[in-house]
Design an enzyme around this catalytic site. Structure first.
Site, PDB file in Angstrom:
ATOM      1  N   ARG A 183      18.684   2.982 -16.131  1.00 49.49           N
ATOM      2  CA  ARG A 183      17.473   2.451 -16.773  1.00 49.49           C
ATOM      3  C   ARG A 183      16.496   2.040 -15.656  1.00 49.49           C
ATOM      4  O   ARG A 183      16.922   1.348 -14.707  1.00 49.49           O
ATOM      5  CB  ARG A 183      17.890   1.242 -17.602  1.00 49.49           C
ATOM      6  CG  ARG A 183      16.759   0.448 -18.169  1.00 49.49           C
ATOM      7  CD  ARG A 183      17.280  -0.850 -18.800  1.00 49.49           C
ATOM      8  NE  ARG A 183      17.804  -0.669 -20.134  1.00 49.49           N
ATOM      9  CZ  ARG A 183      18.421  -1.631 -20.822  1.00 49.49           C
ATOM     10  NH1 ARG A 183      18.613  -2.822 -20.295  1.00 49.49           N
ATOM     11  NH2 ARG A 183      18.848  -1.410 -22.050  1.00 49.49           N
ATOM     12  N   PRO A 184      15.214   2.409 -15.739  1.00 55.19           N
ATOM     13  CA  PRO A 184      14.272   1.966 -14.701  1.00 55.19           C
ATOM     14  C   PRO A 184      14.195   0.432 -14.665  1.00 55.19           C
ATOM     15  O   PRO A 184      14.140  -0.212 -15.720  1.00 55.19           O
ATOM     16  CB  PRO A 184      12.929   2.554 -15.149  1.00 55.19           C
ATOM     17  CG  PRO A 184      13.247   3.581 -16.168  1.00 55.19           C
ATOM     18  CD  PRO A 184      14.570   3.230 -16.779  1.00 55.19           C
ATOM     19  N   ASP A 213      17.635 -15.038 -21.561  1.00 58.93           N
ATOM     20  CA  ASP A 213      17.862 -15.237 -20.117  1.00 58.93           C
ATOM     21  C   ASP A 213      17.128 -14.181 -19.292  1.00 58.93           C
ATOM     22  O   ASP A 213      16.943 -14.346 -18.081  1.00 58.93           O
ATOM     23  CB  ASP A 213      19.370 -15.233 -19.793  1.00 58.93           C
ATOM     24  CG  ASP A 213      20.104 -13.960 -20.190  1.00 58.93           C
ATOM     25  OD1 ASP A 213      19.480 -13.038 -20.758  1.00 58.93           O
ATOM     26  OD2 ASP A 213      21.322 -13.877 -19.922  1.00 58.93           O
ATOM     27  N   GLU A 214      16.700 -13.082 -19.939  1.00 60.57           N
ATOM     28  CA  GLU A 214      16.059 -11.987 -19.189  1.00 60.57           C
ATOM     29  C   GLU A 214      14.724 -12.413 -18.578  1.00 60.57           C
ATOM     30  O   GLU A 214      14.230 -11.759 -17.657  1.00 60.57           O
ATOM     31  CB  GLU A 214      15.902 -10.751 -20.081  1.00 60.57           C
ATOM     32  CG  GLU A 214      17.244 -10.301 -20.620  1.00 60.57           C
ATOM     33  CD  GLU A 214      17.255  -8.944 -21.300  1.00 60.57           C
ATOM     34  OE1 GLU A 214      16.395  -8.112 -21.009  1.00 60.57           O
ATOM     35  OE2 GLU A 214      18.154  -8.729 -22.135  1.00 60.57           O
ATOM     36  N   ARG A 240      26.560  -8.526 -17.658  1.00 60.33           N
ATOM     37  CA  ARG A 240      25.901  -9.345 -18.665  1.00 60.33           C
ATOM     38  C   ARG A 240      26.864 -10.454 -19.078  1.00 60.33           C
ATOM     39  O   ARG A 240      28.086 -10.285 -18.992  1.00 60.33           O
ATOM     40  CB  ARG A 240      25.536  -8.502 -19.908  1.00 60.33           C
ATOM     41  CG  ARG A 240      24.563  -7.352 -19.638  1.00 60.33           C
ATOM     42  CD  ARG A 240      23.196  -7.881 -19.298  1.00 60.33           C
ATOM     43  NE  ARG A 240      22.168  -6.870 -19.068  1.00 60.33           N
ATOM     44  CZ  ARG A 240      21.807  -6.431 -17.860  1.00 60.33           C
ATOM     45  NH1 ARG A 240      22.423  -6.868 -16.776  1.00 60.33           N
ATOM     46  NH2 ARG A 240      20.826  -5.555 -17.722  1.00 60.33           N
ATOM     47  N   TYR A 271       9.813  -5.798 -22.008  1.00 59.19           N
ATOM     48  CA  TYR A 271      10.371  -6.715 -23.010  1.00 59.19           C
ATOM     49  C   TYR A 271      10.439  -8.139 -22.465  1.00 59.19           C
ATOM     50  O   TYR A 271       9.910  -9.080 -23.075  1.00 59.19           O
ATOM     51  CB  TYR A 271      11.774  -6.240 -23.434  1.00 59.19           C
ATOM     52  CG  TYR A 271      12.601  -7.330 -24.099  1.00 59.19           C
ATOM     53  CD1 TYR A 271      12.249  -7.844 -25.345  1.00 59.19           C
ATOM     54  CD2 TYR A 271      13.734  -7.857 -23.454  1.00 59.19           C
ATOM     55  CE1 TYR A 271      12.995  -8.859 -25.934  1.00 59.19           C
ATOM     56  CE2 TYR A 271      14.485  -8.860 -24.045  1.00 59.19           C
ATOM     57  CZ  TYR A 271      14.114  -9.365 -25.279  1.00 59.19           C
ATOM     58  OH  TYR A 271      14.849 -10.373 -25.859  1.00 59.19           O
ATOM     59  N   ASN A 277      23.306 -12.231 -23.683  1.00 65.74           N
ATOM     60  CA  ASN A 277      23.467 -11.111 -24.617  1.00 65.74           C
ATOM     61  C   ASN A 277      24.355 -11.504 -25.791  1.00 65.74           C
ATOM     62  O   ASN A 277      25.498 -11.912 -25.590  1.00 65.74           O
ATOM     63  CB  ASN A 277      24.107  -9.914 -23.908  1.00 65.74           C
ATOM     64  CG  ASN A 277      23.153  -9.225 -22.959  1.00 65.74           C
ATOM     65  OD1 ASN A 277      22.616  -9.839 -22.044  1.00 65.74           O
ATOM     66  ND2 ASN A 277      22.923  -7.952 -23.183  1.00 65.74           N
ATOM     67  N   LYS A 306      21.978  -1.307 -29.351  1.00 65.31           N
ATOM     68  CA  LYS A 306      22.397  -2.182 -28.258  1.00 65.31           C
ATOM     69  C   LYS A 306      23.815  -1.787 -27.835  1.00 65.31           C
ATOM     70  O   LYS A 306      24.549  -1.151 -28.609  1.00 65.31           O
ATOM     71  CB  LYS A 306      22.362  -3.648 -28.712  1.00 65.31           C
ATOM     72  CG  LYS A 306      20.991  -4.089 -29.237  1.00 65.31           C
ATOM     73  CD  LYS A 306      20.111  -4.606 -28.142  1.00 65.31           C
ATOM     74  CE  LYS A 306      18.673  -4.921 -28.511  1.00 65.31           C
ATOM     75  NZ  LYS A 306      18.321  -5.457 -29.779  1.00 65.31           N
ATOM     76  N   HIS A 355      16.450  -1.671 -13.952  1.00 60.63           N
ATOM     77  CA  HIS A 355      17.653  -2.238 -14.594  1.00 60.63           C
ATOM     78  C   HIS A 355      18.118  -3.512 -13.882  1.00 60.63           C
ATOM     79  O   HIS A 355      18.569  -3.454 -12.733  1.00 60.63           O
ATOM     80  CB  HIS A 355      18.751  -1.175 -14.542  1.00 60.63           C
ATOM     81  CG  HIS A 355      19.900  -1.416 -15.443  1.00 60.63           C
ATOM     82  ND1 HIS A 355      20.929  -0.515 -15.594  1.00 60.63           N
ATOM     83  CD2 HIS A 355      20.200  -2.451 -16.270  1.00 60.63           C
ATOM     84  CE1 HIS A 355      21.806  -0.977 -16.444  1.00 60.63           C
ATOM     85  NE2 HIS A 355      21.387  -2.155 -16.875  1.00 60.63           N
ATOM     86  N   ILE A 397      20.168 -11.540 -35.122  1.00 59.72           N
ATOM     87  CA  ILE A 397      20.491 -12.964 -34.911  1.00 59.72           C
ATOM     88  C   ILE A 397      19.898 -13.812 -36.032  1.00 59.72           C
ATOM     89  O   ILE A 397      20.543 -14.739 -36.530  1.00 59.72           O
ATOM     90  CB  ILE A 397      20.002 -13.449 -33.528  1.00 59.72           C
ATOM     91  CG1 ILE A 397      20.547 -12.540 -32.413  1.00 59.72           C
ATOM     92  CG2 ILE A 397      20.428 -14.896 -33.287  1.00 59.72           C
ATOM     93  CD1 ILE A 397      20.013 -12.860 -31.022  1.00 59.72           C
ATOM     94  N   SER A 453       7.125  -9.809 -21.935  1.00 54.30           N
ATOM     95  CA  SER A 453       6.471 -10.284 -23.165  1.00 54.30           C
ATOM     96  C   SER A 453       7.133 -11.575 -23.662  1.00 54.30           C
ATOM     97  O   SER A 453       6.448 -12.468 -24.171  1.00 54.30           O
ATOM     98  CB  SER A 453       6.488  -9.193 -24.252  1.00 54.30           C
ATOM     99  OG  SER A 453       7.810  -8.967 -24.703  1.00 54.30           O
ATOM    100  N   LYS A 454       8.438 -11.701 -23.494  1.00 55.86           N
ATOM    101  CA  LYS A 454       9.113 -12.953 -23.890  1.00 55.86           C
ATOM    102  C   LYS A 454       8.688 -14.092 -22.954  1.00 55.86           C
ATOM    103  O   LYS A 454       8.482 -15.223 -23.398  1.00 55.86           O
ATOM    104  CB  LYS A 454      10.632 -12.783 -23.851  1.00 55.86           C
ATOM    105  CG  LYS A 454      11.209 -11.825 -24.882  1.00 55.86           C
ATOM    106  CD  LYS A 454      11.029 -12.264 -26.320  1.00 55.86           C
ATOM    107  CE  LYS A 454      11.886 -13.436 -26.700  1.00 55.86           C
ATOM    108  NZ  LYS A 454      11.794 -13.726 -28.171  1.00 55.86           N
TER     109      LYS A 454
END
Ligand code: NAD
Ligand code: TYD
Length: 358
Positions: free
Chosen positions: A294-295, A139-140, A227, A163, A192, A202, A297, A19, A166-167
């Site tokens: 994914r754990p 947005d996560e 998403r 992730y 996304n 990705k 998810h 990005i 941390s954001k």
């Protein structure tokens, strides 16, 4: 809608990533009087190849370095007379954060704190002049939605992956710097992104890459996670809009109005590439392989971006049909780029995740 801030000398962190590099192209093109300094550590995700088109521009310069390096950050802000920081630098891939969260905390939380603190001191030393610190978030941080509803700017933070945690930690520091010191921060939270220069780990570029090399297409769980997809060019324009018109202290959700289930995205990419490469319809779909989920998810992300529209006059312009076709074409035309970025360290990671070579 009028601009309320005109940046002259912008420090972009993480400008060699997906990005960040798209933003630099966009910003230099539309702001002939502005300069951009790109500070990037060039991790596996950072590629100077992404910036070939601006390298010779005297308004652009590159510094290889770490956002956690206090002296380097302080020196760069002062020497380059920075009046705006647009902070993209991050570890950005959820699966990597599950395999090894530590570097995510270091770069995303500590790195943001170093940038905030050194920017605040620099801003004070300049006498509290016009300055902006824009945190590019996700947005996560809001966690996961059920089948209905949307994330708004006042949805509570409920991050689920290392992730996104941390954001969220970084976002709270940004908020604290505004509340505590009156430091002029802005926070964007987007959905996304997809488009050119996205690293093929990705979903969309991984599927394109694997189809072109005839490998299985790993779809996590039942493939029904949703998403919201935003073209990176629409996102770049949104970040520029918030930088120039956003109200300090503000949070802005940015979305593509484009919710899709993962399996529908994968099917679409398969069919587009069947058509573009003259293959029988349905051929690429044979590569789809459902794998373990994914754990943790998150089931669904969806953005309410009405504040961006009503307060700042921004709306996405890409339709998904146009954006995905252009993106597939870009990857087809830039196989050499893919080859370069997927060599070296990426190979080791891919092998560990999927058990064979990319
Ligand atoms: P990316 O992984 O493609 O690029 C990250 C860049 O940061 C790379 O160039 C890397 O070299 C650099 N970097 C990493 N650690 C660094 C450090 N310690 N010091 C300096 N540079 C460092 O990421 P992206 O997809 O371009 O995402 C950019 C930002 O947007 C991130 O903050 C991410 O959280 C956010 N975001 C991304 C998406 C998405 O869909 N990609 C969605 C929402 C938010
Ligand atoms: P990703 O591109 O990693 O973005 P994020 O996790 O930040 O949303 O993944 C997008 C969606 O696609 C997510 O629901 C996980 C899923 N996915 C797969 O099913 N297979 C894959 O190989 C990847 C990378 C992702």
């Amino acid at each position: 809608m009028p601009d309320t801030f005109t940046p002259c000398s912008v420090l972009v962190t993480g400008g060699a990533g997906f990005i960040g590099s798209n933003f630099i192209h966009h910003f230099l093109e539309g702001n002939p009087a502005a300069r951009v300094v790109n500070l990037d550590l060039l991790t596996y995700a950072g590629n100077l190849e992404n910036l070939k088109g601006v390298e010779a521009d005297p308004r652009y310069s590159f510094i290889k370095g770490d956002v956690c390096d206090t002296d380097l950050v302080a020196d760069t802000l002062r020497r380059e007379r920075i009046d705006a920081v647009v902070h993209f630098a991050a570890e950005s891939h959820v699966d990597r954060s599950i395999a090894g969260p530590e570097v995510f905390v270091r770069t995303n939380v500590l790195g943001t704190q170093v940038l905030l603190e050194e920017s605040r001191k620099h801003w004070r030393a300049k006498g509290g002049d016009d300055f902006r610190f824009l945190q590019v978030s996700t947005d996560e941080v809001y966690g996961s939605l059920g089948p209905d509803g949307f994330f708004t700017e006042s949805t509570p933070l409920a991050a689920n992956s290392p992730y996104s945690a941390s954001k969220a930690g970084a976002d709270l520091l940004v908020r604290a710097y505004h509340e505590t010191y009156g430091f002029p921060t802005l926070t964007t939270r987007c959905s996304n992104n997809y488009g050119p220069y996205q690293f093929p780990e990705k979903l969309i570029p991984l599927m394109i890459h694997n189809i072109l090399s005839e490998r299985p297409l790993p779809v996590y769980g039942d493939g029904l996670n949703v998403r919201d997809w935003l073209h990176v060019k629409d996102h770049s324009r949104a970040v520029e809009t918030v930088l120039k018109r956003g109200v300090p202290g503000g949070v802005y959700n940015i979305g593509g109005n484009n919710e899709r289930r993962n399996i529908d995205i994968v099917n679409l990419v398969c069919d587009l590439l069947d058509r573009k490469r003259g293959r029988a319809p349905g051929e690429n779909r044979k590569l789809i392989t459902f794998v373990a989920d994914r754990p943790g998810h998150d089931r669904r992300y969806a953005i309410d971006a009405s504040k961006m529209r009503s307060e700042l006059g921004w709306e996405p312009s890409y339709t998904f049909a146009k954006g995905i076709e252009e993106t597939v074409d870009w990857y087809l035309a830039n196989q050499e780029w893919v080859r370069k970025v997927t060599s070296g360290a990426y190979r080791d990671y891919y092998e560990k995740m999927y058990g064979d070579r990319p």
